[in-house]
Design a protein around this motif. Structure first.
Motif, PDB file in Angstrom:
ATOM      1  N   TYR A  82       5.541 -33.312  50.525  1.00  9.05           N
ATOM      2  CA  TYR A  82       6.641 -32.821  49.816  1.00  9.05           C
ATOM      3  C   TYR A  82       6.397 -32.417  48.600  1.00  9.05           C
ATOM      4  CZ  TYR A  82       8.804 -35.260  53.759  1.00  9.05           C
ATOM      5  OH  TYR A  82       9.270 -35.706  55.101  1.00  9.05           O
ATOM      6  N   TYR A  83       4.971 -32.727  47.915  1.00  8.80           N
ATOM      7  CA  TYR A  83       4.898 -32.214  46.543  1.00  8.80           C
ATOM      8  C   TYR A  83       4.263 -31.099  46.674  1.00  8.80           C
ATOM      9  CZ  TYR A  83       4.488 -37.432  45.981  1.00  8.80           C
ATOM     10  OH  TYR A  83       4.829 -38.688  45.659  1.00  8.80           O
ATOM     11  N   GLN A  84       4.516 -30.486  45.519  1.00  7.53           N
ATOM     12  CA  GLN A  84       3.737 -29.382  44.748  1.00  7.53           C
ATOM     13  C   GLN A  84       3.460 -29.856  43.548  1.00  7.53           C
ATOM     14  OE1 GLN A  84       6.007 -26.146  42.474  1.00  7.53           O
ATOM     15  NE2 GLN A  84       4.774 -24.483  43.395  1.00  7.53           N
ATOM     16  N   SER A  85       2.065 -30.022  43.524  1.00  3.19           N
ATOM     17  CA  SER A  85       1.351 -30.338  42.339  1.00  3.19           C
ATOM     18  C   SER A  85       0.916 -29.458  41.584  1.00  3.19           C
ATOM     19  CB  SER A  85      -0.067 -31.385  42.748  1.00  3.19           C
ATOM     20  OG  SER A  85       0.356 -32.406  43.394  1.00  3.19           O
ATOM     21  N   TYR A  86       0.930 -29.880  39.993  1.00  6.57           N
ATOM     22  CA  TYR A  86       0.646 -28.751  39.163  1.00  6.57           C
ATOM     23  C   TYR A  86      -0.282 -29.532  38.245  1.00  6.57           C
ATOM     24  CZ  TYR A  86       4.684 -30.407  36.553  1.00  6.57           C
ATOM     25  OH  TYR A  86       5.686 -31.114  36.008  1.00  6.57           O
ATOM     26  N   PRO A  87      -1.292 -28.771  37.445  1.00  3.27           N
ATOM     27  CA  PRO A  87      -2.109 -29.242  36.527  1.00  3.27           C
ATOM     28  C   PRO A  87      -1.578 -29.343  35.106  1.00  3.27           C
ATOM     29  CG  PRO A  87      -2.693 -26.995  36.978  1.00  3.27           C
ATOM     30  CD  PRO A  87      -1.565 -27.289  37.688  1.00  3.27           C
ATOM     31  N   LEU A  88      -1.811 -30.481  34.358  1.00  5.32           N
ATOM     32  CA  LEU A  88      -1.459 -30.440  33.005  1.00  5.32           C
ATOM     33  C   LEU A  88      -2.659 -30.665  32.145  1.00  5.32           C
ATOM     34  CD1 LEU A  88       1.377 -33.363  33.427  1.00  5.32           C
ATOM     35  CD2 LEU A  88       1.687 -30.932  32.705  1.00  5.32           C
ATOM     36  N   ASN A  89      -2.315 -30.089  30.829  1.00  7.54           N
ATOM     37  CA  ASN A  89      -3.258 -30.228  29.630  1.00  7.54           C
ATOM     38  C   ASN A  89      -2.496 -31.308  28.812  1.00  7.54           C
ATOM     39  OD1 ASN A  89      -5.435 -28.408  30.234  1.00  7.54           O
ATOM     40  ND2 ASN A  89      -3.571 -27.144  30.322  1.00  7.54           N
ATOM     41  N   VAL A  90      -3.226 -32.222  28.559  1.00  5.76           N
ATOM     42  CA  VAL A  90      -2.451 -33.479  27.773  1.00  5.76           C
ATOM     43  C   VAL A  90      -3.172 -33.276  26.285  1.00  5.76           C
ATOM     44  CG1 VAL A  90      -2.262 -35.869  27.402  1.00  5.76           C
ATOM     45  CG2 VAL A  90      -2.258 -34.954  29.737  1.00  5.76           C
ATOM     46  N   VAL A  91      -2.169 -32.738  25.287  1.00  3.66           N
ATOM     47  CA  VAL A  91      -3.210 -32.527  23.995  1.00  3.66           C
ATOM     48  C   VAL A  91      -2.728 -33.601  23.252  1.00  3.66           C
ATOM     49  CG1 VAL A  91      -3.455 -30.671  22.237  1.00  3.66           C
ATOM     50  CG2 VAL A  91      -2.512 -29.993  24.710  1.00  3.66           C
ATOM     51  N   SER A  92      -3.766 -34.208  22.650  1.00  2.00           N
ATOM     52  CA  SER A  92      -3.344 -35.339  21.657  1.00  2.00           C
ATOM     53  C   SER A  92      -3.533 -34.943  20.294  1.00  2.00           C
ATOM     54  CB  SER A  92      -4.371 -36.527  22.012  1.00  2.00           C
ATOM     55  OG  SER A  92      -4.487 -37.013  23.257  1.00  2.00           O
ATOM     56  N   PRO A  93      -2.613 -35.580  19.681  1.00  2.41           N
ATOM     57  CA  PRO A  93      -2.967 -35.205  18.162  1.00  2.41           C
ATOM     58  C   PRO A  93      -4.008 -35.784  17.720  1.00  2.41           C
ATOM     59  CG  PRO A  93      -0.867 -36.897  18.466  1.00  2.41           C
ATOM     60  CD  PRO A  93      -1.645 -36.560  19.816  1.00  2.41           C
ATOM     61  N   LEU A  94      -4.881 -35.007  16.677  1.00  5.76           N
ATOM     62  CA  LEU A  94      -5.628 -35.602  16.095  1.00  5.76           C
ATOM     63  C   LEU A  94      -5.638 -35.251  14.629  1.00  5.76           C
ATOM     64  CD1 LEU A  94      -9.102 -35.112  17.985  1.00  5.76           C
ATOM     65  CD2 LEU A  94      -8.130 -37.099  17.367  1.00  5.76           C
ATOM     66  N   SER A  95      -5.993 -34.297  14.084  1.00  8.44           N
ATOM     67  CA  SER A  95      -5.574 -34.189  12.574  1.00  8.44           C
ATOM     68  C   SER A  95      -5.375 -32.641  12.137  1.00  8.44           C
ATOM     69  CB  SER A  95      -6.558 -34.762  11.839  1.00  8.44           C
ATOM     70  OG  SER A  95      -7.821 -33.814  11.789  1.00  8.44           O
ATOM     71  N   THR A  96      -4.404 -32.650  11.237  1.00 13.63           N
ATOM     72  CA  THR A  96      -4.360 -31.155  10.746  1.00 13.63           C
ATOM     73  C   THR A  96      -4.851 -31.238   9.240  1.00 13.63           C
ATOM     74  OG1 THR A  96      -2.517 -30.651  12.439  1.00 13.63           O
ATOM     75  CG2 THR A  96      -2.527 -29.365  10.028  1.00 13.63           C
ATOM     76  N   THR A  97      -5.382 -30.554   8.643  1.00 13.10           N
ATOM     77  CA  THR A  97      -5.972 -30.626   7.213  1.00 13.10           C
ATOM     78  C   THR A  97      -5.540 -29.215   6.599  1.00 13.10           C
ATOM     79  OG1 THR A  97      -7.985 -31.825   7.898  1.00 13.10           O
ATOM     80  CG2 THR A  97      -7.704 -30.999   5.721  1.00 13.10           C
ATOM     81  N   ILE A  98      -4.780 -29.308   5.801  1.00 10.81           N
ATOM     82  CA  ILE A  98      -4.380 -28.279   4.767  1.00 10.81           C
ATOM     83  C   ILE A  98      -4.777 -28.513   3.426  1.00 10.81           C
ATOM     84  CG2 ILE A  98      -2.243 -26.696   3.990  1.00 10.81           C
ATOM     85  CD1 ILE A  98      -0.875 -27.910   6.609  1.00 10.81           C
ATOM     86  N   VAL A  99      -5.394 -27.361   2.878  1.00 10.37           N
ATOM     87  CA  VAL A  99      -5.848 -27.332   1.612  1.00 10.37           C
ATOM     88  C   VAL A  99      -5.146 -26.135   0.954  1.00 10.37           C
ATOM     89  CG1 VAL A  99      -7.817 -27.343  -0.059  1.00 10.37           C
ATOM     90  CG2 VAL A  99      -8.067 -28.519   2.332  1.00 10.37           C
ATOM     91  N   THR A 100      -4.683 -26.383  -0.216  1.00  9.55           N
ATOM     92  CA  THR A 100      -3.780 -25.361  -0.912  1.00  9.55           C
ATOM     93  C   THR A 100      -4.356 -25.367  -2.422  1.00  9.55           C
ATOM     94  OG1 THR A 100      -1.715 -24.501  -1.805  1.00  9.55           O
ATOM     95  CG2 THR A 100      -1.899 -26.786  -0.914  1.00  9.55           C
ATOM     96  N   ASN A 101      -4.949 -24.185  -2.848  1.00  8.63           N
ATOM     97  CA  ASN A 101      -5.598 -24.253  -3.899  1.00  8.63           C
ATOM     98  C   ASN A 101      -6.434 -25.323  -4.529  1.00  8.63           C
ATOM     99  OD1 ASN A 101      -4.386 -21.556  -4.755  1.00  8.63           O
ATOM    100  ND2 ASN A 101      -2.316 -22.539  -5.109  1.00  8.63           N
ATOM    101  N   GLY A 102      -7.421 -25.616  -3.629  1.00 13.10           N
ATOM    102  CA  GLY A 102      -8.369 -26.606  -4.012  1.00 13.10           C
ATOM    103  C   GLY A 102      -7.859 -28.098  -3.651  1.00 13.10           C
ATOM    104  N   LYS A 103      -6.394 -28.281  -3.564  1.00  8.18           N
ATOM    105  CA  LYS A 103      -6.045 -29.600  -3.230  1.00  8.18           C
ATOM    106  C   LYS A 103      -5.452 -29.862  -1.749  1.00  8.18           C
ATOM    107  CE  LYS A 103      -4.153 -30.016  -7.872  1.00  8.18           C
ATOM    108  NZ  LYS A 103      -2.974 -28.856  -8.396  1.00  8.18           N
ATOM    109  N   LYS A 104      -5.861 -31.156  -1.350  1.00 12.49           N
ATOM    110  CA  LYS A 104      -5.604 -31.499   0.115  1.00 12.49           C
ATOM    111  C   LYS A 104      -4.526 -31.682   0.191  1.00 12.49           C
ATOM    112  CE  LYS A 104      -7.735 -34.142   3.789  1.00 12.49           C
ATOM    113  NZ  LYS A 104      -6.820 -35.229   4.041  1.00 12.49           N
TER     114      LYS A 104
END
Ligand SMILES: [Zn+2]
Length: 509
Positions: A82-104
């Motif tokens: 009865y199933y229609q299976s479908y694949p999933l990508n599980v995207v875990s949060p790791l990190s986002t780094t933003i540096v603006t004008n030399g400051k993190k």
């Protein structure tokens, strides 16, 4: 004209009433409060752990639904499943780094972004600030602004953000808060925006309120290599990027703003991806002489999962629709067994992944089991067990959304079914394209509407327990559910058994 109106007033039944189908009435009695309640007691129990897509509770729900389809005498649609299976990508949060004008900058203090964004690094020497707060009449001032490949910064907040949205979408009409999350980023991406920075009032408050979403992995059908990051930033961070000491100085009042600011900015997003899968559960009741044409009746059986020991039971959302679809499968199967099966095929489809971005229905629409060209319509049930604030003292209503958008015949069949059999108050408030909630775009039927397939979305509106752990079975109004399920039944019965397939003749957006 006047005479016609008079006639209409005097003899409304002449114009609207349809002959009652006694067979349909007989089978509609199969739809019972006891069944709905019995099944919902299981679906919305703590054992099913909030039915989060890809998790154990969702698998248990899929197993339960398919075992009942089997018990109704409905054979698997193919290969014993009865199933229609479908694949999933599980995207875990790791990190986002933003540096603006030399400051993190600090994630969750200066800015936040939701998991699921593509890993990438962006380096820019300027940012395009488009402000907000301009009057719509000044819209033309924004014409021709090139946003392609730029990091665009805008102010959030209703109602003024609409103009910055307009610029990005190229349309004036997207003035709605909810588009903020869905339509606007899509359009910005379409226009080639490299990254979208949205200035919010209070990062700390948002981070607290959106904790669950920020900390849960995001589920995706496909990984998009060029995804545009959307980052919500504080006013202070915006000031740093724009080299001003106070955002109020550049907050536009009357005039549109388009500041191309020289600034050093780097954005780096990292994540990790695991593979998983989920299931749509299908009950296919094959029709007779018109069996190649298919009527879909859908609901999503997934919900939000749990947080520690707190389970989001999702009794209304969308346990209510799920058990209604199960009951309709049972009813049509029984009619078929007794020689009154539908002429067209009925596909009762419970999907997962809805709460993660309409994933299950999107997968089906891209990988249909039965050709979309033969798919007559989708009747989608999402939340039919509660009352909203507007109808506090009136259980005899349902919001219908989408019925007239693609097929005028679908709309009149639905209206007639109600006038003839159920006499609910059909509330079309949310069918208005100008309604700010934009519910038409927010449940599974939309994936079918996008493909030009007529849809009706049955919905009771939101309530205080919407998307809260308190969306529990004790608060469900089963009498109301029976009535709405019957409306869907009579509508589907007519759609499946009439001589002519309904025609796609309207094109109301
Ligand atoms: Zn829902």
């Amino acid at each position: 004209m006047i005479k016609r109106i008079l006639l209409l007033l005097l003899f409304p039944t002449l114009l609207f009433a349809q002959q009652k189908d006694t067979t349909a009435i007989r089978y509609s009695k199969n739809i019972s409060k006891e069944d709905l309640k019995g099944n919902l007691t299981i679906i919305a129990s703590d054992d099913f752990e909030g039915r989060e897509t890809g998790e154990e509770g969702q698998k248990m729900a899929a197993d339960f639904i398919s075992s009942l389809f089997r018990s109704y005498g409905i054979p698997p649609y193919k290969d014993a499943t009865y199933y229609q299976s479908y694949p999933l990508n599980v995207v875990s949060p790791l990190s986002t780094t933003i540096v603006t004008n030399g400051k993190k900058c600090n994630q969750k203090i200066d800015f936040y972004n939701f998991p699921g964004q593509t890993e990438q690094r962006i380096e820019k020497k300027n940012v395009l600030f488009l402000g907000y707060g301009i009057e719509e009449k000044n819209y033309d001032d924004y014409k021709g602004v090139d946003v392609k490949n730029k990091v665009v910064m805008i102010l959030s907040g209703e109602p003024y953000s609409k103009d910055s949205i307009s610029l990005i979408t190229g349309k004036k009409s997207f003035s709605l808060w909810s588009t903020y999350y869905k339509v606007k980023p899509e359009k910005a991406k379409e226009k080639g925006v490299k990254a979208l920075l949205i200035i919010v009032d209070d990062v700390a408050k948002d981070v607290e309120q959106k904790k669950h979403r920020l900390e849960s992995p995001s589920l995706k059908l496909d990984l998009d290599k060029t995804e545009m990051p959307i980052i919500y930033i504080s006013k202070e961070m915006a000031c740093k990027i724009l080299n001003v000491d106070n955002i109020e100085k550049i907050r536009p009042k009357q005039k549109p703003v388009k500041l191309d600011v020289k600034t050093e900015l780097s954005i780096e997003i990292k994540n990790s991806i695991q593979k998983n899968s989920s299931e749509n559960v299908l009950a296919y009741i094959e029709g007779s002489d018109l069996k190649s044409e298919v009527i879909i009746i859908s609901a999503h059986y997934d919900h939000l999962g749990k947080e520690g020991n707190i389970v989001y039971n999702g009794a209304d959302d969308d346990g209510s629709g799920t058990v209604a679809v199960m009951e309709l499968a049972k009813t049509f199967a029984k009619a078929k067994k007794e020689g009154h099966g539908p002429r067209r095929s009925i596909l009762c489809m419970t999907v997962s992944g809805e709460e993660k971005g309409l994933l299950g229905s999107s997968y089906y629409a891209e990988n249909p089991v039965f050709p979309l060209a033969n798919t007559v319509c989708d009747l989608n049930i999402d939340m039919i067990g509660r009352l909203d604030e507007k109808h506090e003292n009136n259980a005899n209503y349902i919001y219908l959304i989408g019925s007239d958008k693609l097929s005028s015949q679908l709309h009149s069949i639905s209206e007639n079914a109600n006038k003839t059999y159920t006499n609910l108050e059909l509330d079309y408030t949310y069918n208005d394209v100008k309604d700010k909630n934009r519910f038409y775009y927010r449940s599974d039927h939309y994936n079918f509407a996008k493909k030009g397939i007529p849809v009706i979305f049955y919905f009771n509106g939101v309530h205080a327990d919407y998307h809260k752990p308190t969306d529990d079975i004790e608060k469900i109004n089963f009498e109301k559910m029976v009535k709405i399920t019957k409306l869907v039944f009579f509508t589907a019965w007519e759609l499946a058994n009439r001589n002519e397939r309904i025609v796609v003749d309207s094109n109301k957006k």
